[in-house]
Design a protein around this motif. Structure first.
Motif, PDB file in Angstrom:
ATOM      1  N   PHE A  39      -8.577   1.442  -5.172  1.00 37.77           N
ATOM      2  CA  PHE A  39      -7.282   1.405  -4.966  1.00 37.77           C
ATOM      3  C   PHE A  39      -7.083  -0.372  -4.134  1.00 37.77           C
ATOM      4  O   PHE A  39      -5.957  -1.240  -4.025  1.00 37.77           O
ATOM      5  CB  PHE A  39      -7.446   1.722  -3.660  1.00 37.77           C
ATOM      6  CG  PHE A  39      -6.558   1.232  -2.771  1.00 37.77           C
ATOM      7  CD1 PHE A  39      -4.836   1.595  -2.172  1.00 37.77           C
ATOM      8  CD2 PHE A  39      -5.881   0.208  -0.945  1.00 37.77           C
ATOM      9  CE1 PHE A  39      -3.369   0.565  -1.351  1.00 37.77           C
ATOM     10  CE2 PHE A  39      -6.244  -0.466  -0.053  1.00 37.77           C
ATOM     11  CZ  PHE A  39      -4.166   0.098  -0.581  1.00 37.77           C
ATOM     12  N   LEU A  40      -7.975  -1.036  -3.543  1.00 38.88           N
ATOM     13  CA  LEU A  40      -7.831  -2.582  -3.807  1.00 38.88           C
ATOM     14  C   LEU A  40      -7.585  -3.240  -4.579  1.00 38.88           C
ATOM     15  O   LEU A  40      -7.328  -4.161  -4.691  1.00 38.88           O
ATOM     16  CB  LEU A  40      -9.666  -2.869  -3.231  1.00 38.88           C
ATOM     17  CG  LEU A  40      -9.943  -2.439  -2.110  1.00 38.88           C
ATOM     18  CD1 LEU A  40     -11.245  -3.265  -1.503  1.00 38.88           C
ATOM     19  CD2 LEU A  40      -8.730  -2.640  -1.150  1.00 38.88           C
TER      20      LEU A  40
ATOM     21  N   LEU B  10      -0.128 -15.144  -1.083  1.00 34.33           N
ATOM     22  CA  LEU B  10      -0.790 -14.867  -0.286  1.00 34.33           C
ATOM     23  C   LEU B  10      -2.185 -14.264  -0.367  1.00 34.33           C
ATOM     24  O   LEU B  10      -2.002 -13.941  -1.678  1.00 34.33           O
ATOM     25  CB  LEU B  10       0.263 -13.649   0.533  1.00 34.33           C
ATOM     26  CG  LEU B  10       1.897 -13.930   0.561  1.00 34.33           C
ATOM     27  CD1 LEU B  10       2.531 -13.223   1.315  1.00 34.33           C
ATOM     28  CD2 LEU B  10       1.891 -14.839   1.853  1.00 34.33           C
ATOM     29  N   THR B  11      -2.279 -14.722   0.034  1.00 33.16           N
ATOM     30  CA  THR B  11      -4.618 -14.138   0.144  1.00 33.16           C
ATOM     31  C   THR B  11      -4.475 -12.906   0.324  1.00 33.16           C
ATOM     32  O   THR B  11      -4.276 -12.882   2.145  1.00 33.16           O
ATOM     33  CB  THR B  11      -5.457 -15.214   0.850  1.00 33.16           C
ATOM     34  OG1 THR B  11      -5.334 -16.615   0.261  1.00 33.16           O
ATOM     35  CG2 THR B  11      -7.133 -15.440   0.778  1.00 33.16           C
TER      36      THR B  11
ATOM     37  N   ALA C 116      -4.044  -6.611  -7.566  1.00 31.41           N
ATOM     38  CA  ALA C 116      -3.010  -6.669  -8.368  1.00 31.41           C
ATOM     39  C   ALA C 116      -1.753  -6.841  -8.257  1.00 31.41           C
ATOM     40  O   ALA C 116      -0.016  -8.136  -8.507  1.00 31.41           O
ATOM     41  CB  ALA C 116      -2.777  -5.761  -9.163  1.00 31.41           C
ATOM     42  N   THR C 117      -0.833  -6.276  -7.111  1.00 29.94           N
ATOM     43  CA  THR C 117       0.085  -6.714  -6.758  1.00 29.94           C
ATOM     44  C   THR C 117       0.590  -7.229  -5.710  1.00 29.94           C
ATOM     45  O   THR C 117       1.861  -7.841  -5.413  1.00 29.94           O
ATOM     46  CB  THR C 117       1.016  -4.895  -5.546  1.00 29.94           C
ATOM     47  OG1 THR C 117       0.456  -4.555  -5.197  1.00 29.94           O
ATOM     48  CG2 THR C 117       1.089  -3.914  -6.907  1.00 29.94           C
TER      49      THR C 117
ATOM     50  N   ALA D  31       0.894  -1.112  -0.299  1.00 34.96           N
ATOM     51  CA  ALA D  31       0.061  -0.012   0.350  1.00 34.96           C
ATOM     52  C   ALA D  31       0.658   1.041  -0.146  1.00 34.96           C
ATOM     53  O   ALA D  31       0.958   2.967  -1.152  1.00 34.96           O
ATOM     54  CB  ALA D  31      -1.306   0.192   1.249  1.00 34.96           C
ATOM     55  N   GLU D  32       1.763   1.606   0.926  1.00 36.88           N
ATOM     56  CA  GLU D  32       2.837   2.287   0.597  1.00 36.88           C
ATOM     57  C   GLU D  32       3.307   2.636  -0.327  1.00 36.88           C
ATOM     58  O   GLU D  32       3.582   3.809  -1.320  1.00 36.88           O
ATOM     59  CB  GLU D  32       4.390   1.741   2.114  1.00 36.88           C
ATOM     60  CG  GLU D  32       3.840   2.322   2.838  1.00 36.88           C
ATOM     61  CD  GLU D  32       4.942   1.785   4.375  1.00 36.88           C
ATOM     62  OE1 GLU D  32       5.446   2.260   5.099  1.00 36.88           O
ATOM     63  OE2 GLU D  32       5.789   0.729   3.458  1.00 36.88           O
ATOM     64  N   GLN D  33       3.658   1.466  -1.111  1.00 39.79           N
ATOM     65  CA  GLN D  33       4.664   1.864  -2.759  1.00 39.79           C
ATOM     66  C   GLN D  33       3.242   2.295  -3.305  1.00 39.79           C
ATOM     67  O   GLN D  33       3.918   2.874  -4.562  1.00 39.79           O
ATOM     68  CB  GLN D  33       5.119   0.796  -3.512  1.00 39.79           C
ATOM     69  CG  GLN D  33       6.143  -0.643  -2.363  1.00 39.79           C
ATOM     70  CD  GLN D  33       7.379   0.795  -1.780  1.00 39.79           C
ATOM     71  OE1 GLN D  33       7.680   1.584  -2.445  1.00 39.79           O
ATOM     72  NE2 GLN D  33       6.990   0.737  -0.209  1.00 39.79           N
ATOM     73  N   ILE D  34       1.853   2.255  -3.540  1.00 42.03           N
ATOM     74  CA  ILE D  34       1.261   2.061  -4.300  1.00 42.03           C
ATOM     75  C   ILE D  34       0.804   3.585  -4.155  1.00 42.03           C
ATOM     76  O   ILE D  34       0.584   4.386  -5.111  1.00 42.03           O
ATOM     77  CB  ILE D  34       0.116   0.926  -4.218  1.00 42.03           C
ATOM     78  CG1 ILE D  34       0.361   0.433  -4.615  1.00 42.03           C
ATOM     79  CG2 ILE D  34      -1.181   2.033  -5.059  1.00 42.03           C
ATOM     80  CD1 ILE D  34      -1.326  -0.837  -4.368  1.00 42.03           C
TER      81      ILE D  34
END
Length: 255
Positions: free
Chosen positions: A121-122, A133-134, A127-128, A104-107
């Motif tokens: 955002f979600l 991981l789920t 996508a990243t 999230a920080e990178q986005i």
């Protein structure tokens, strides 16, 4: 001046991907992109070697990665595991929430200060996310009242289009489909309490204590005293009015 214990300092160093370079003894900070790449390699190797994600050993991970890439340093592997996993004695358990916070920080960093609609955002976060991981997303948990306790609680504040602002501090808040995430970079906020609250009120004119707490808690050395400190600062630097949901909503009294 904020005093911090060893555990707090260690957590801050882990969060910024700092590590002590064994060869020189100097502290260095890993590039975020490189750390993310290394995380993905660790997760891919976990699949190949059937490692349990809740019992990763740093030496085992390093040996496997070093065999493929001899330039990788053990202290770098340790730094990545400390950032994305929780440590219990000698083993690490991968922490999906920590990974989400980092991504999230990178986005947010890639888009400047623009507000993100929650659904957009979600989609970007999904996508990243590494496929191993789920990301369990309950849209009801992403309405405006829930953002302060979500994975972006320390990264963004909930807002909305002007037409929906009256719902922000209502009992149900703004639904996730209409909530906007306004990024707040905690690393750029002043260490002085008054100056920080001035800057936060400049970001958003109305706050509840619940919303503001994530952006002030690093100023309080004792975690158990955060709520009391935030309440006292809001009384000192803000004007409170009881909202329709029973919470006090504060505007700035700072000149």
């Amino acid at each position: 001046h904020v005093q911090a214990g060893h555990a707090h300092v260690r957590r801050v160093l882990d969060d910024v991907l700092a590590f002590r370079h064994n060869a020189t003894g100097h502290w260095r900070v890993l590039d975020a992109g490189y750390a993310c790449d290394l995380l993905r390699i660790i997760l891919a190797t976990h699949v190949e070697r059937d490692w349990p994600l809740d019992a990763l050993r740093a030496d085992t991970v390093y040996s496997a990665l070093h065999a493929e890439s001899p330039h990788i340093l053990p202290e770098v592997v340790d730094a990545v595991l400390r950032r994305f996993a929780t440590k219990h004695e000698d083993v690490f358990a991968m922490d999906t929430r920590r990974v989400c916070v980092f991504l999230a920080e990178q986005i947010f960093a890639s888009s400047g200060s623009r507000a993100w609609p929650v659904p957009e955002f979600l989609r970007a976060l999904r996508a990243t996310m590494p496929p191993q991981l789920t990301l369990d997303v309950d849209m009801d948990a992403w309405n405006s009242r829930s953002i302060s306790t979500s994975v972006v609680g320390k990264l963004a504040v909930a807002t909305s289009a002007p037409a929906d602002e009256h719902l922000l501090h209502s009992p149900n808040g703004v639904p996730a489909s209409l909530t906007l995430l306004l990024p707040v970079d905690n690393n750029t906020l002043p260490q002085d309490t008054r100056a920080r609250m001035r800057d936060l009120f400049a970001v958003k004119s109305k706050w509840t204590a619940r919303e503001m707490r994530p952006f002030l808690e690093d100023l309080v050395a004792d975690e158990s005293a955060v709520a009391k400190a935030v309440d006292s600062w809001l009384l000192k630097f803000g004007r409170g009015v009881r909202g329709t949901n029973g919470e006090s909503v504060y505007t700035s009294r700072i000149n």
